[in-house]
Structure formats: C-alpha cells, structure tokens
Design a protein around this motif. Structure first.
Motif, PDB file in Angstrom:
ATOM      1  N   MET A  55      44.268  72.285  43.915  1.00  0.00           N
ATOM      2  CA  MET A  55      44.255  70.895  44.523  1.00  0.00           C
ATOM      3  C   MET A  55      45.288  70.105  43.691  1.00  0.00           C
ATOM      4  O   MET A  55      45.768  70.268  42.617  1.00  0.00           O
ATOM      5  CB  MET A  55      42.954  70.199  44.575  1.00  0.00           C
ATOM      6  CG  MET A  55      41.895  71.116  45.125  1.00  0.00           C
ATOM      7  SD  MET A  55      42.183  71.227  46.922  1.00  0.00           S
ATOM      8  CE  MET A  55      41.206  69.989  47.642  1.00  0.00           C
TER       9      MET A  55
ATOM     10  N   ALA B 269      44.519  69.754  49.199  1.00  0.00           N
ATOM     11  CA  ALA B 269      45.198  70.810  49.077  1.00  0.00           C
ATOM     12  C   ALA B 269      46.592  70.581  48.788  1.00  0.00           C
ATOM     13  O   ALA B 269      47.352  69.711  49.192  1.00  0.00           O
ATOM     14  CB  ALA B 269      44.833  71.614  50.151  1.00  0.00           C
TER      15      ALA B 269
ATOM     16  N   SER C 259      40.591  73.891  58.464  1.00  0.00           N
ATOM     17  CA  SER C 259      40.503  73.310  57.022  1.00  0.00           C
ATOM     18  C   SER C 259      39.988  72.035  57.306  1.00  0.00           C
ATOM     19  O   SER C 259      40.062  71.397  58.537  1.00  0.00           O
ATOM     20  CB  SER C 259      41.638  73.495  56.420  1.00  0.00           C
ATOM     21  OG  SER C 259      42.926  72.649  57.347  1.00  0.00           O
TER      22      SER C 259
ATOM     23  N   ARG D 154      40.605  72.029  52.692  1.00  0.00           N
ATOM     24  CA  ARG D 154      39.990  73.083  51.897  1.00  0.00           C
ATOM     25  C   ARG D 154      39.728  74.170  53.061  1.00  0.00           C
ATOM     26  O   ARG D 154      39.531  73.711  54.384  1.00  0.00           O
ATOM     27  CB  ARG D 154      38.595  72.813  51.736  1.00  0.00           C
ATOM     28  CG  ARG D 154      38.636  71.676  50.354  1.00  0.00           C
ATOM     29  CD  ARG D 154      37.113  71.479  49.924  1.00  0.00           C
ATOM     30  NE  ARG D 154      37.254  70.810  48.913  1.00  0.00           N
ATOM     31  CZ  ARG D 154      37.143  69.337  48.968  1.00  0.00           C
ATOM     32  NH1 ARG D 154      36.996  68.734  50.192  1.00  0.00           N
ATOM     33  NH2 ARG D 154      37.347  68.522  47.834  1.00  0.00           N
TER      34      ARG D 154
ATOM     35  N   ASP E 271      39.101  75.386  44.343  1.00  0.00           N
ATOM     36  CA  ASP E 271      38.881  74.300  44.838  1.00  0.00           C
ATOM     37  C   ASP E 271      39.166  74.329  46.594  1.00  0.00           C
ATOM     38  O   ASP E 271      38.904  73.637  47.028  1.00  0.00           O
ATOM     39  CB  ASP E 271      39.790  73.295  44.228  1.00  0.00           C
ATOM     40  CG  ASP E 271      39.304  72.909  42.994  1.00  0.00           C
ATOM     41  OD1 ASP E 271      38.434  73.625  42.318  1.00  0.00           O
ATOM     42  OD2 ASP E 271      40.096  72.280  42.003  1.00  0.00           O
ATOM     43  N   LEU E 272      39.914  75.344  46.868  1.00  0.00           N
ATOM     44  CA  LEU E 272      40.310  75.414  48.022  1.00  0.00           C
ATOM     45  C   LEU E 272      39.534  75.782  49.251  1.00  0.00           C
ATOM     46  O   LEU E 272      39.564  75.927  50.224  1.00  0.00           O
ATOM     47  CB  LEU E 272      41.491  76.203  48.239  1.00  0.00           C
ATOM     48  CG  LEU E 272      42.990  75.702  47.672  1.00  0.00           C
ATOM     49  CD1 LEU E 272      44.075  76.788  47.457  1.00  0.00           C
ATOM     50  CD2 LEU E 272      43.413  74.390  48.317  1.00  0.00           C
TER      51      LEU E 272
ATOM     52  N   GLY F 128      36.513  76.257  51.493  1.00  0.00           N
ATOM     53  CA  GLY F 128      35.610  75.085  52.305  1.00  0.00           C
ATOM     54  C   GLY F 128      34.512  75.857  52.757  1.00  0.00           C
ATOM     55  O   GLY F 128      34.335  76.325  53.936  1.00  0.00           O
TER      56      GLY F 128
ATOM     57  N   GLY G  54      34.244  71.656  43.215  1.00  0.00           N
ATOM     58  CA  GLY G  54      35.671  71.966  43.037  1.00  0.00           C
ATOM     59  C   GLY G  54      35.796  71.824  41.024  1.00  0.00           C
ATOM     60  O   GLY G  54      36.367  71.058  40.609  1.00  0.00           O
TER      61      GLY G  54
END
Length: 450
Positions: A113, A275, A290, A295, A315-316, A318, A324
C-alpha cells in the motif's frame, strides 16, 4: 525460459514478496522478483530512521544481496504498471520511464500500500507520509531543520510555528512518531542549542477516533494515551484534518462545530493507506472486487477468483479482515510458496490461515506496548518484547547486530547518531529543498529556506 520450469513473477520486495522468494529458493521453479526500490525495507522501524536513531542501512538491505545464494531467483529493478492476464505478461517501467515486459506462469502481487490522503493529494506537498526510505529521509530533514531554523529566529509566533509539529493519524506510526519527537526534543537535543529550548517543542497529534491505537486492547490504548500525555504530546481526538498548508493545518470536529487552525511548520501524515496503482490496475483488468482502499477480494487460497495463477498477499488482501501488518504479509508469502510446491507434487492447495502473532508499538525509552493473544505487556517488559520481535525479523545478521548496538548507545547516552540531513541543491530538481518557493530556482544564493 526454455527449461520448462514454472515461471513465478513476484511484484514487490516487501515482507510478502521477500518471504515468498526466499521460501522458493532452491525449488524447481524460476522466480523473478520485481521491486521499484531494489531493496527490502523494514517499514516498522522507518520512524526510527526519520528521528535519527537508525540509519537507512540498518533498516534496509539490497534484495540482490539478500537473495544472491538462491540461484533460481532473479531480482529486477522496475515498477509494474500494466497486466495482460490472457498473455500472462506484466509491463514494468524502468526509472528512466522506458518499459519492458515479463512473462509469468504464476503471478504474486505483493506490491503493498501507499499513503492515502483521502482524495486530497495536494496535502502531500506539506505533509509527507511514512511508507518509504525517501519518506523517512524527508521527515528527518524537516524535523531537524525545523530546530535549526528556529534557532535563527527571535522569540515570537514565527519561531513557535517552527517548534510545533503536527501529526495526522493516531495509529502505531503516528503514536511512535509523536513519542520519538518529544523524546528527541527533551533528551537528544536538550543541551545543544543557545537561542531556543528544544524541550519547549510542541507535538500535536490528531485523529478521527476517540482514542489512539484503537486496534489495540482498550487498556493498552489508554496506557499509551497516558504515556503520551506524560511526554507532553497534545492529543486532539475526534477531528478530521481538512486543510494542510505551508504554515499549518486546519481540523474540523467530526461531531460538528467550528474548525480550528493550528500553526505548525512541520506536518506529518500517517492517517491512512490505499492500494498502489498497479494493484488497482490488476483488479480492473481481472474484474475483481475491491474495497474503497483498493484491497482485492480473493479466494481462500489467496488467488483472484477465476485466476488460480494469480495470488494477492499482504496488505492488498481484502478477505477476513486480515490486518495490514508485516506478519500477515510474511505468512502470505510462505503460503504461496507452499501452494506452488503442492502444485508441483500434484497435491491440492490448502486455504490460507492467518496466525495472529500480536501487535507492538514503541513510544519512548522504557515504554512500549505488546499484545499477543492473552499476553499484554507495557512499560519495560513491553519495550523488551518489542525489541526482541523487531530484531528477529530484521534482514541480515549485520543489521541486527548494529541495530542492537545503536539502541544500547541511545539508551545509555541519549544520543541519536544518524541525524545527518541534506537540504538538496537549488540547481537539482531531484533533491529540492522542500520549503523552497515553488518554481525553478535560477539563483541558488537567493533562496530563502523559510
């Protein structure tokens, strides 16, 4: 490649990408790791670099050096910018803006991120974030130069503005920065100036929630607030930062009411993340769902729905409200490597299971918070636990040893040995002095740094 081995392309050399690449080292696959900085950065300690405790070399390591012993792993410098999922090809951009293409059989998106300004990217000019080494060095320059500039000013509002530091965001990074700035002012700089008293520096911490560190247990969050207040940090909860400018910021109460202006020549932003552009590009190209921060919704094994050759980690992700944090990324990288090894053996993949190893935040000397399941530590015990965890995950034995030595020196003598900062050159657009007037500088000697 013509050897018939699976080609694994990893985007991002953070915790997720690095752990995945290292785990696949020696396996019957060919791995390419693409990163825009060509180094792994230990982000949890960026604030210590920014406040002069650690050097950038102590919290980062060349990816090429780190992965040199894995002969099936190639590291490349570049930023992923586009994806052709049908051709299984990623387009990357070199630092000179030219592009090249990379083919893959398996794609691992671990790009992480970036700082989010919630639609107000113009704030970034005056309020740097804390996500990269460049950010840390920018903040170091602003922090230490603020004291130097204040030393040249007569008592009054202008000097007070330079000795006021505003931080947007009461999460771990914001709390750690706030505590370190006050500790820096009251210990490391206390006896070094003649015209100013560094300990008079004000640190203002703003957050939209009702307490700092709201991801921690309520008791620990309350303890953190008490420690910050003891250090002299002024906390303003339940407010949104609605403007950032050269001379300060404006905040507006969430519950309604008049806005307040605060004069502060140094503003730091830790309030949110989003992101990176490539991750949004991936979601768009694959038709993946997303959230507002970018995410990507994934399957139980961390693959994008309909594309079992594309993993998203760190962190991406979802899914399942995964945090994160570094541990999530590390475990995601190891999970992908395990999935690929099972693929090679013809075995089904297993779903990803996150194991919460806890959270930690360092505030000041002798004061840190650590929570891991039922274990909740504060004070010196929390501080020791925090130090052990961070040393354990630093890359390279040399970095670990030098970091411990630096910490011991700092504890014993209140010194900050990496305070050097560069103002840049008026003739170089690559390193402008951040407070210089906008526009080209044709006469460097005429630049007014204030």
């Amino acid at each position: 490649m013509s050897n018939g081995r699976t080609k694994v392309l990893i985007i991002g050399g953070g915790f997720g990408g690095l752990f995945c690449a290292r785990s696949l080292g020696g396996d019957d696959v060919d791995v390419t790791l693409l990163d825009r900085a060509a180094c792994h950065v230990f982000q949890p300690l960026l604030y210590q670099c920014a406040t002069g405790t650690l050097s950038i070399g102590q919290i980062s390591r060349s990816l090429r050096e780190e992965l040199a012993r894995h002969r099936n792993v190639t590291t490349l410098l570049g930023e992923a910018v586009d994806l052709d999922a049908d051709a299984r090809r990623v387009t990357a951009r070199r630092p000179d803006a030219s592009t090249f293409e990379l083919d893959y059989d398996v794609l691992v998106v671990a790009a992480g991120m970036r700082q989010s300004y919630f639609g107000r990217d113009d704030f970034a000019k005056w309020a740097p974030g804390m996500k990269t080494l460049d950010d840390a060095l920018t903040i170091r320059r602003r922090l230490f130069a603020a004291f130097e500039i204040a030393e040249t000013l007569a008592p009054g509002p202008e000097r007070d503005g330079w000795l006021t530091f505003a931080i947007a965001g009461g999460g771990p990074t914001g709390v750690e920065l706030a505590g370190q700035i006050r500790e820096m002012a009251t210990r490391a700089l206390a006896n070094e100036f003649h015209s100013i008293e560094p300990e008079d520096a004000r640190v203002l911490l703003f957050d939209g929630g009702q307490c700092v560190l709201d991801s921690f247990a309520p008791g620990l969050a309350a303890k953190a607030a008490t420690i910050l207040e003891g250090l002299g940090v002024e906390m303003h909860m339940g407010v949104h930062v609605t403007d950032v400018r050269r001379e300060g910021i404006t905040v507006t109460p969430k519950a309604g009411g008049p806005s307040e202006d605060h004069a502060a020549r140094t503003v730091l932003w830790t309030a949110g993340v989003e992101a990176v552009p490539f991750a949004r590009r991936v979601a768009d190209k694959l038709g993946a769902t997303s959230d507002h921060a970018g995410r990507i919704a994934v399957e139980a094994d961390l693959t994008v729905p309909g594309h079992d050759e594309i993993f998203v980690i760190g962190d991406l992700v979802g899914r399942d409200h995964l945090p994160g944090v570094a541990e999530n990324a590390m475990q995601g990288g190891l999970h992908v490597a395990s999935c690929l090894r099972r693929d090679l053996k013809g075995k089904p993949r297993k779903p990803f299971r996150y194991r919460d190893l806890g959270s930690a935040a360092y505030i000041s000397r002798g004061h840190a918070l650590l929570q891991a399941g039922p274990v909740k530590l504060t004070g010196v015990l929390g501080w020791l636990g925090w130090g052990f965890i961070h040393i354990a995950f630093l890359t390279g034995v040399q970095n670990r040893v030098s970091t411990v030595a630096t910490w011991l020196s700092t504890i014993a003598r209140a010194r900050r040995t990496d305070r050097t900062f560069m103002l840049g050159s008026g003739t170089s657009p690559e390193q402008p002095y951040t407070w210089a007037a906008c526009g080209p500088v044709t006469h460097p000697r005429a630049v007014d740094p204030a």
